[in-house]
Structure formats: C-alpha cells, structure tokens
Design a protein around this motif. Structure first.
Motif, PDB file in Angstrom:
ATOM      1  N   VAL A   1       0.825  -1.203   0.000  1.00 42.38           N
ATOM      2  CA  VAL A   1       0.000   0.000   0.000  1.00 42.38           C
ATOM      3  C   VAL A   1       0.860   1.254   0.000  1.00 42.38           C
ATOM      4  O   VAL A   1       0.681   2.155  -0.827  1.00 42.38           O
ATOM      5  N   HIS A   2       1.821   1.338   0.892  1.00 44.55           N
ATOM      6  CA  HIS A   2       2.624   2.552   1.025  1.00 44.55           C
ATOM      7  C   HIS A   2       3.607   2.731  -0.120  1.00 44.55           C
ATOM      8  O   HIS A   2       4.130   3.831  -0.312  1.00 44.55           O
ATOM      9  N   GLY A   3       3.869   1.689  -0.875  1.00 47.70           N
ATOM     10  CA  GLY A   3       4.780   1.806  -2.006  1.00 47.70           C
ATOM     11  C   GLY A   3       4.097   2.104  -3.318  1.00 47.70           C
ATOM     12  O   GLY A   3       4.761   2.197  -4.361  1.00 47.70           O
TER      13      GLY A   3
ATOM     14  N   PHE B   1      -5.637   5.984   2.957  1.00 47.19           N
ATOM     15  CA  PHE B   1      -4.657   5.200   2.217  1.00 47.19           C
ATOM     16  C   PHE B   1      -5.269   3.906   1.681  1.00 47.19           C
ATOM     17  O   PHE B   1      -5.022   3.511   0.542  1.00 47.19           O
ATOM     18  N   LEU B   2      -6.082   3.261   2.525  1.00 47.34           N
ATOM     19  CA  LEU B   2      -6.692   1.997   2.139  1.00 47.34           C
ATOM     20  C   LEU B   2      -7.654   2.198   0.972  1.00 47.34           C
ATOM     21  O   LEU B   2      -7.595   1.479  -0.032  1.00 47.34           O
ATOM     22  N   ARG B   3      -8.544   3.188   1.082  1.00 46.94           N
ATOM     23  CA  ARG B   3      -9.529   3.406   0.018  1.00 46.94           C
ATOM     24  C   ARG B   3      -8.874   3.882  -1.269  1.00 46.94           C
ATOM     25  O   ARG B   3      -9.313   3.532  -2.369  1.00 46.94           O
ATOM     26  N   ALA B   4      -7.791   4.662  -1.170  1.00 49.01           N
ATOM     27  CA  ALA B   4      -7.073   5.083  -2.368  1.00 49.01           C
ATOM     28  C   ALA B   4      -6.451   3.884  -3.071  1.00 49.01           C
ATOM     29  O   ALA B   4      -6.488   3.776  -4.307  1.00 49.01           O
ATOM     30  N   HIS B   5      -5.907   2.967  -2.291  1.00 47.00           N
ATOM     31  CA  HIS B   5      -5.301   1.788  -2.896  1.00 47.00           C
ATOM     32  C   HIS B   5      -6.356   0.880  -3.508  1.00 47.00           C
ATOM     33  O   HIS B   5      -6.147   0.301  -4.594  1.00 47.00           O
TER      34      HIS B   5
ATOM     35  N   ARG C   1      -2.009  -3.096  -7.789  1.00 45.77           N
ATOM     36  CA  ARG C   1      -2.314  -4.485  -7.425  1.00 45.77           C
ATOM     37  C   ARG C   1      -3.231  -4.488  -6.203  1.00 45.77           C
ATOM     38  O   ARG C   1      -2.773  -4.646  -5.075  1.00 45.77           O
ATOM     39  N   PRO C   2      -4.549  -4.280  -6.433  1.00 45.29           N
ATOM     40  CA  PRO C   2      -5.472  -4.301  -5.287  1.00 45.29           C
ATOM     41  C   PRO C   2      -5.340  -5.597  -4.497  1.00 45.29           C
ATOM     42  O   PRO C   2      -5.110  -6.664  -5.060  1.00 45.29           O
TER      43      PRO C   2
ATOM     44  N   GLY D   1      -5.343   7.578 -14.712  1.00 51.49           N
ATOM     45  CA  GLY D   1      -4.311   7.890 -15.699  1.00 51.49           C
ATOM     46  C   GLY D   1      -3.105   8.586 -15.093  1.00 51.49           C
ATOM     47  O   GLY D   1      -1.955   8.202 -15.358  1.00 51.49           O
ATOM     48  N   VAL D   2      -3.348   9.603 -14.266  1.00 49.60           N
ATOM     49  CA  VAL D   2      -2.234  10.330 -13.643  1.00 49.60           C
ATOM     50  C   VAL D   2      -1.495   9.428 -12.658  1.00 49.60           C
ATOM     51  O   VAL D   2      -0.264   9.460 -12.577  1.00 49.60           O
ATOM     52  N   THR D   3      -2.236   8.609 -11.920  1.00 49.03           N
ATOM     53  CA  THR D   3      -1.589   7.680 -10.992  1.00 49.03           C
ATOM     54  C   THR D   3      -0.708   6.692 -11.748  1.00 49.03           C
ATOM     55  O   THR D   3       0.407   6.376 -11.306  1.00 49.03           O
ATOM     56  N   SER D   4      -1.165   6.221 -12.888  1.00 49.85           N
ATOM     57  CA  SER D   4      -0.355   5.313 -13.711  1.00 49.85           C
ATOM     58  C   SER D   4       0.908   6.015 -14.204  1.00 49.85           C
ATOM     59  O   SER D   4       1.984   5.410 -14.264  1.00 49.85           O
ATOM     60  N   LEU D   5       0.770   7.291 -14.555  1.00 49.01           N
ATOM     61  CA  LEU D   5       1.933   8.050 -15.008  1.00 49.01           C
ATOM     62  C   LEU D   5       2.954   8.212 -13.880  1.00 49.01           C
ATOM     63  O   LEU D   5       4.162   8.031 -14.092  1.00 49.01           O
ATOM     64  N   VAL D   6       2.478   8.537 -12.691  1.00 47.80           N
ATOM     65  CA  VAL D   6       3.374   8.660 -11.539  1.00 47.80           C
ATOM     66  C   VAL D   6       4.057   7.328 -11.254  1.00 47.80           C
ATOM     67  O   VAL D   6       5.269   7.266 -11.013  1.00 47.80           O
ATOM     68  N   ARG D   7       3.288   6.250 -11.318  1.00 46.74           N
ATOM     69  CA  ARG D   7       3.840   4.913 -11.070  1.00 46.74           C
ATOM     70  C   ARG D   7       4.929   4.586 -12.092  1.00 46.74           C
ATOM     71  O   ARG D   7       5.985   4.033 -11.747  1.00 46.74           O
ATOM     72  N   TRP D   8       4.671   4.904 -13.335  1.00 51.56           N
ATOM     73  CA  TRP D   8       5.643   4.657 -14.417  1.00 51.56           C
ATOM     74  C   TRP D   8       6.919   5.443 -14.178  1.00 51.56           C
ATOM     75  O   TRP D   8       8.035   4.946 -14.323  1.00 51.56           O
TER      76      TRP D   8
END
Length: 289
Positions: free
Chosen positions: A53-55, A155-159, A165-166, A274-281
């Motif tokens: 979750v935190h990562g 944090f939990l609901r955002a994840h 990877r839910p 989309g933005v979260t995927s970009l940050v993750r990338w």
C-alpha cells in the motif's frame, strides 16, 4: 495508453527524479540509503501488505484525502493550524511525513522506533486553546486515534480504487493491522487491527467532526492554491479532484467541496487512474521494496 518509446528512459528519469526530489527533499538520497541499506530486522517483512500500500502511487491521492479528512476534527485542525507551519513550508512537511512513512514501513526496526519517538517528542510540546476555548494536546491518545484512523482509511480506500495491485479483503485487514503497529508506537491506544474495527472506530468519531473556518481555509489552500510549479498544476489538480472524490460525501459537504456524481464517474476517476499510472511509471526505476 502507451508509456514506452524511443526517448522514454530519459523522460522517465527526469520525471522520477523530479518527483522524488519534491517528495523526499534534499536529504532524500541519504535517507533512502539509510532506510533501505541499513542491515537488521524490520517491523514489516517484504510480503507485508503495508509495503504494498505505502509503495504504490495511489498514496499521492490518499495523502491529500487524508489531510482533508483529518482537518474535520476541530482540535486536530487547531493544532495543525497553530503549530505545523504547513502554509509556510508545505513541502518540508510533506518531506518529513514521507520520510517517516518510509522509515516505519521499510526501515530498520531501531530506526522506525526512533522516528516514532521523535514524533512523540514533538507532540508532547504541542498544546493550546481553540478559538472556541477548547484545550487540545497533540499527544492526547483520542486525538492521535482520529489522525491515525483518517490516514489509514484514506490510504486503504485510495489503494482499493487506484492501486496497481489491489489486495484481497483479508490482506486489507492485514494492512490495518500492520498500520496499528506504527500507531501504537506513536501513542494511539488500542488502534483498530482490521477493516471492521476501522469502520466502527471511524463512526465513533463522527459526532466530533465538523469543518471549522480553519479547515475550509486549509482545504482551499491544498486544492486551489497549492505551492506547485506551473507545469505540475494540471496533474496536481487531477490528484486533488480525486482526493475529494475519495472523501465520504458528508465530509466533502462539510468542507463545501463540490461533487457531481456523473462527472466523478465519467471524468474525475478515469483521469485519476491515468495520472496515478503516469506517476507509477515515472517512479518505477527508483522503487525499492
């Protein structure tokens, strides 16, 4: 959406370094090495849900939402407003918080304990009186309990909504239990250890929660006047809109934050993913579990 191409390595490196510098601060590389490279036992092993979750990049949304939610306790908001300096040094506060989360989640056990002891020492000095004449102490276990619950719930609901990877329901229960280990070290009494306990404890605070003028001012600062570079305003606005979307409806209403269900479903959440995927990338090459 394709995130690879001829120049992607250079773009990814620049984005990743820029994000890391903002979130971790000038001491980021040193703290990173201290957290990950120091030998010894950890509070949480590599397979623990708290690391997942935190990562994850969903924390960018969860973190903003947690701040909005935490502000709804008048005593917590009074302490933050009078003592945290979040307006004068918002990036410094973010960097200290992110370093604390990283140390307690991934760092050596003695480093995690020292981080908690340091925060407890700061809390012990924070006390005062609200504009309505109510006394507050940051070290009050009941107040600490609200701050913890609001954070873990966000944090939990955002994840659950934006995580790469839910987790399973059982793993989310384990996440709440993991987070309870840190909460106890910070002085929270009997923190919830599973999702059902988290929900019940959240409900027990409901009668105490309301938006003060300070809370609404803090929300305006976070959402509409953030100290971010012009080039980052659009992606930040998407993250902020999704942080509002994550709030319980009553909390958004208390803070006078508009939410339209159709726009939320059709535009806000897809843009958030989309933005979260970009940050993750962007952060992937720097990620260390």
């Amino acid at each position: 959406m394709r995130l690879t191409g001829p120049d992607d390595d250079g773009v990814r490196e620049r984005l990743g370094k820029g994000l890391f510098a903002r979130v971790a601060g000038p001491e980021g590389p040193r703290n990173r090495a201290l957290i990950h490279d120091t030998p010894g036992p950890r509070w949480f092993g590599p397979d623990r849900p708290i690391r997942t979750v935190h990562g994850d990049a969903s924390m960018f949304i969860g973190g903003i939402s947690a701040l909005l939610l935490q502000s709804l306790h008048p005593l917590a908001m009074a302490a933050v407003s009078a003592h945290s300096g979040f307006r004068g040094d918002p990036w410094g506060r973010l960097q200290r918080t992110s370093t604390f989360l990283a140390m307690t989640t991934y760092g050596p056990a003695d480093g995690a304990q020292q981080a908690c002891d340091k925060v407890r020492g700061i809390h012990a000095r924070v006390r005062g009186v609200t504009a309505e004449g109510e006394r507050y102490r940051a070290a009050d276990p009941h107040l600490l309990g609200w701050v913890h619950i609001a954070e873990v719930d966000s944090f939990l609901r955002a994840h659950q909504r934006y995580g790469a990877r839910p987790l399973t329901r059982y793993q989310y229960d384990e996440y709440v239990g993991d987070a309870a280990r840190v909460a106890a070290a910070l002085g929270v009494l009997d923190p919830p250890t599973n999702c059902a306990e988290l929900t019940a404890r959240f409900a027990s605070y409901r009668s105490e929660l309301r938006a003060t003028p300070e809370a609404r001012a803090a929300a305006r600062f976070l959402l509409f006047n953030p100290p971010v570079p012009l080039v980052a305003r659009l992606p930040y606005s998407v993250l902020a809109a999704n942080a509002v979307s994550l709030l319980p409806p009553w909390a958004a209403a208390e803070l006078r934050l508009p939410r339209v269900a159709l726009i939320d479903t059709v535009a806000v959440r897809p843009l958030g993913r989309g933005v979260t995927s970009l940050v993750r990338w962007a952060m992937a090459p720097m990620r260390r579990d």
